[in-house]
Write a protein that holds these residues in place. Structure first.
Motif, mmCIF file in Angstrom:
data_model
loop_
_atom_site.group_PDB
_atom_site.id
_atom_site.type_symbol
_atom_site.label_atom_id
_atom_site.label_comp_id
_atom_site.label_asym_id
_atom_site.label_seq_id
_atom_site.Cartn_x
_atom_site.Cartn_y
_atom_site.Cartn_z
ATOM 1 N N HIS A 1 -9.292 -3.752 3.018
ATOM 2 C CA HIS A 1 -9.015 -4.282 1.776
ATOM 3 C C HIS A 1 -8.398 -5.591 1.444
ATOM 4 O O HIS A 1 -8.942 -6.489 0.469
ATOM 5 N N LYS A 2 -7.556 -5.853 2.346
ATOM 6 C CA LYS A 2 -7.021 -7.187 2.015
ATOM 7 C C LYS A 2 -8.080 -8.571 2.591
ATOM 8 O O LYS A 2 -8.070 -9.243 1.865
ATOM 9 N N TRP B 1 -4.869 9.454 12.146
ATOM 10 C CA TRP B 1 -4.720 9.141 10.465
ATOM 11 C C TRP B 1 -4.275 7.637 10.513
ATOM 12 O O TRP B 1 -4.823 7.096 9.797
ATOM 13 N N ALA B 2 -3.580 7.189 11.422
ATOM 14 C CA ALA B 2 -3.111 5.916 11.337
ATOM 15 C C ALA B 2 -4.078 4.913 11.533
ATOM 16 O O ALA B 2 -4.233 3.796 10.750
ATOM 17 N N LYS B 3 -5.157 5.249 12.354
ATOM 18 C CA LYS B 3 -6.176 4.268 12.536
ATOM 19 C C LYS B 3 -7.038 4.065 11.018
ATOM 20 O O LYS B 3 -7.343 3.182 10.860
ATOM 21 N N CYS B 4 -7.444 5.156 10.358
ATOM 22 C CA CYS B 4 -7.940 5.292 9.251
ATOM 23 C C CYS B 4 -7.062 4.404 8.252
ATOM 24 O O CYS B 4 -7.689 3.400 7.432
ATOM 25 N N TYR B 5 -5.680 4.580 8.245
ATOM 26 C CA TYR B 5 -4.844 3.736 7.085
ATOM 27 C C TYR B 5 -4.757 2.272 7.546
ATOM 28 O O TYR B 5 -5.019 1.672 6.477
ATOM 29 N N ARG B 6 -4.728 1.997 8.741
ATOM 30 C CA ARG B 6 -4.897 0.696 9.292
ATOM 31 C C ARG B 6 -6.070 0.066 8.785
ATOM 32 O O ARG B 6 -6.393 -1.291 8.331
ATOM 33 N N TYR B 7 -7.287 0.844 8.974
ATOM 34 C CA TYR B 7 -8.551 0.085 8.591
ATOM 35 C C TYR B 7 -8.698 0.023 7.053
ATOM 36 O O TYR B 7 -9.207 -0.958 6.502
ATOM 37 N N ILE B 8 -8.013 0.915 6.317
ATOM 38 C CA ILE B 8 -8.145 0.623 4.781
ATOM 39 C C ILE B 8 -7.451 -0.583 4.338
ATOM 40 O O ILE B 8 -7.976 -1.465 3.566
ATOM 41 N N TYR C 1 1.003 -1.335 0.050
ATOM 42 C CA TYR C 1 -0.129 -0.011 -0.030
ATOM 43 C C TYR C 1 1.041 1.297 -0.059
ATOM 44 O O TYR C 1 1.957 1.280 0.624
ATOM 45 N N ARG C 2 0.359 2.212 -0.570
ATOM 46 C CA ARG C 2 0.968 3.559 -0.844
ATOM 47 C C ARG C 2 0.251 4.671 -0.490
ATOM 48 O O ARG C 2 -0.950 4.682 -0.998
ATOM 49 N N ILE D 1 -7.896 3.213 -3.989
ATOM 50 C CA ILE D 1 -8.566 2.363 -3.355
ATOM 51 C C ILE D 1 -9.558 3.076 -2.134
ATOM 52 O O ILE D 1 -10.602 2.512 -1.796
ATOM 53 N N ALA D 2 -9.114 4.196 -1.841
ATOM 54 C CA ALA D 2 -9.715 5.191 -0.612
ATOM 55 C C ALA D 2 -9.027 6.552 -0.520
ATOM 56 O O ALA D 2 -7.878 6.486 -1.049
ATOM 57 N N ARG D 3 -9.727 7.121 0.129
ATOM 58 C CA ARG D 3 -9.125 8.536 0.703
ATOM 59 C C ARG D 3 -9.025 8.711 2.094
ATOM 60 O O ARG D 3 -10.117 8.147 2.811
#
Length: 221
Positions: A97-98, A86-93, A37-38, A56-58
């Motif tokens: 997604h996985k 922010w990190a929790k949102c990133y981890r959620y994505i 992921y990037r 895949i998301a914003r």
């Protein structure tokens, strides 16, 4: 680690906070998904998350009053999740997604060309050819040569001296005006040769070539 963002911070503090946030983002990104992921920063408060080159998301930020969970995940411009970092949102994505539970981000539809944009492009092309664009068409001095336009993304032109007034498709506003600007319609072979000098065959899509040949047949009819 909890990061709290304030829009009204002094500039120096905001720069420092942004640097710290970006460092934390990079660390978390490597911890959660080293390569898969990037995150692409659009602004300090807006990021786009990609995998394999696909959006895949914003992640965005809510500035509304009395909101404690200001960071949010958006897919297809719809809110899917909120968190206080922010990190929790990133981890959620990454997690959803996985496991396939994250909604699929639909490809963005390119904005349609508006009427104003069409007129601007035609006007610019007319200026390049020494022509004048008026409300009812394209003129050279006081003589109307024809019209040009764009319908459903397809550029076209008509010539005043064409009795059928058939709209002939072409590739761009520049092409349309160039074709209208021909003072006289030459013989078929000359017409094709001149046009191919202007637009090489290898640059011409098949649909444009078909309409060019069709128009050339009309000229000799």
């Amino acid at each position: 680690m909890t990061y709290i963002a304030h829009r009204q911070q002094p500039v120096s503090e905001q720069i420092l906070a942004q640097a710290e946030l970006q460092q934390y983002i990079n660390q978390q990104a490597q911890a959660v998904a080293p390569e898969e992921y990037r995150s692409v920063e659009i602004s300090f408060y807006d990021h786009e998350i990609y995998t394999n080159g696909q959006l895949i998301a914003r992640i965005s930020h809510d500035d509304s009053d009395f909101i404690t969970q200001r960071w949010l995940v958006l897919v297809n411009d719809k809110e899917e999740f909120r968190a206080n970092t922010w990190a929790k949102c990133y981890r959620y994505i990454c997690t959803h997604h996985k496991d396939g539970s994250l909604p699929v981000q639909e490809p963005e539809t390119p904005a349609a060309t508006t009427g104003n944009e069409v007129m601007v492009q035609i006007f610019d092309a007319c200026e390049q050819h020494g022509l004048e664009l008026l409300e009812d068409g394209i003129y050279y001095k006081d003589e109307k040569l024809g019209e040009a336009g764009c319908t459903n993304g397809n550029w076209w032109f008509t010539r005043t001296d064409d009795a059928t007034q058939q709209r002939i498709l072409c590739n761009s506003a520049s092409d349309a005006v160039w074709l209208v600007s021909r003072a006289e319609l030459p013989e078929c072979a000359d017409f094709l040769n001149e046009y191919l000098q202007y637009r090489p065959l290898e640059q011409m899509p098949s649909v444009e070539l078909k309409h060019l040949l069709d128009s050339a047949e009309l000229l000799t009819a």
